[in-house]
Design a protein around this motif. Structure first.
Motif, short mmCIF file in Angstrom:
data_model
loop_
_atom_site.label_atom_id
_atom_site.label_comp_id
_atom_site.label_asym_id
_atom_site.label_seq_id
_atom_site.Cartn_x
_atom_site.Cartn_y
_atom_site.Cartn_z
N ILE A 4 -2.03 2.53 8.23
CA ILE A 4 -2.16 1.29 8.97
C ILE A 4 -3.35 0.47 8.45
CG2 ILE A 4 -2.69 0.33 11.25
CD1 ILE A 4 -1.07 2.73 12.40
N GLY A 5 -4.47 1.13 8.24
CA GLY A 5 -5.67 0.42 7.75
C GLY A 5 -5.50 -0.13 6.36
N GLY B 228 -2.63 -0.74 4.76
CA GLY B 228 -1.62 -1.80 4.80
C GLY B 228 -2.15 -3.09 5.37
N ALA B 229 -2.97 -2.99 6.42
CA ALA B 229 -3.56 -4.20 7.02
C ALA B 229 -4.52 -4.87 6.05
CB ALA B 229 -4.27 -3.84 8.32
N ALA B 230 -5.29 -4.07 5.32
CA ALA B 230 -6.21 -4.65 4.32
C ALA B 230 -5.44 -5.37 3.23
CB ALA B 230 -7.09 -3.55 3.73
N LEU C 127 -2.35 -6.62 3.46
CA LEU C 127 -1.69 -7.78 4.06
C LEU C 127 -2.67 -8.92 4.29
CD1 LEU C 127 1.00 -8.84 5.17
CD2 LEU C 127 0.36 -7.88 7.37
N LEU C 128 -3.84 -8.61 4.79
CA LEU C 128 -4.86 -9.64 5.03
C LEU C 128 -5.33 -10.26 3.71
CD1 LEU C 128 -6.77 -11.03 7.08
CD2 LEU C 128 -8.39 -9.22 6.57
N CYS D 195 4.11 -5.00 2.72
CA CYS D 195 2.81 -4.65 3.29
C CYS D 195 2.89 -4.65 4.82
CB CYS D 195 1.73 -5.62 2.82
SG CYS D 195 1.24 -5.38 1.12
N ALA D 196 3.57 -5.62 5.39
CA ALA D 196 3.74 -5.66 6.85
C ALA D 196 4.57 -4.46 7.32
CB ALA D 196 4.39 -6.97 7.27
N VAL E 1 2.43 -1.41 7.36
CA VAL E 1 1.53 -1.35 8.51
C VAL E 1 2.26 -0.81 9.74
CG1 VAL E 1 0.20 -2.73 10.15
CG2 VAL E 1 -0.01 -3.17 7.72
#
Length: 157
Positions: A40-41, A43-45, A47-48, A105-106, A109
């Motif tokens: 999750i971390g 993937g969020a990095a 995606l952001l 990527c989403a 996450v």
């Protein structure tokens, strides 16, 4: 003769115990919640980071951008240094891959279709890093290393 049988039995039992210990250490069932938190971390990095640079896609990685493909390819002597962007010619290909990458990527996450989405995230991240090496720094290579580990780990199982 009885000593050989006894020592042979002892050696066999020792190897069986060693094999059992090996299996318990490396092949035991364990919860994957630490892997899921890392997924999750990371993937969020991704995606952001890549979501924020979407308006500058062609400026950073395009042919007329900061580093044209000819310059990147002239500096590379390693045949293993690859990027899917080395093969794109039309702007729609760049946009289509970038949209696919952001969707993956989403999905990474939220944990949807993780078994194949994680590979697209890894390929996309390495492709972005290799297409313009002037933009990469330590966090990019740490994310790539963690993505490789997550691709080989049993995420979302």
């Amino acid at each position: 003769m009885p000593e050989r049988v006894t020592s042979g039995r002892w050696v066999r039992e020792w190897f069986e115990a060693l094999g059992e210990a090996w299996s318990q250490v490396w092949f035991q069932r364990s919860p994957t919640s630490p892997l899921e938190l890392a997924r999750i971390g990371i993937g969020a990095a991704l995606l952001l980071h890549y979501g924020m640079v979407t308006p500058h896609l062609f400026d950073f990685w395009g042919e007329a951008g900061l580093m044209p493909r000819a310059i990147v390819l002239s500096d590379i002597a390693d045949p293993w240094y690859q990027s899917v962007f080395f093969y794109f010619k039309a702007p729609w290909q760049w946009v289509a891959f970038h949209v696919l990458f952001l969707i993956c990527c989403a999905a990474f996450v939220v944990g949807w279709r993780t078994t194949w989405v994680k590979w697209i995230a890894l390929i996309g991240h390495i492709s972005f890093a290799n297409r313009n090496p002037a933009l990469t720094y330590g966090a990019d290579w740490i994310l790539a290393s963690l993505l490789i580990i997550l691709c080989l780990a049993p995420c979302a199982r």
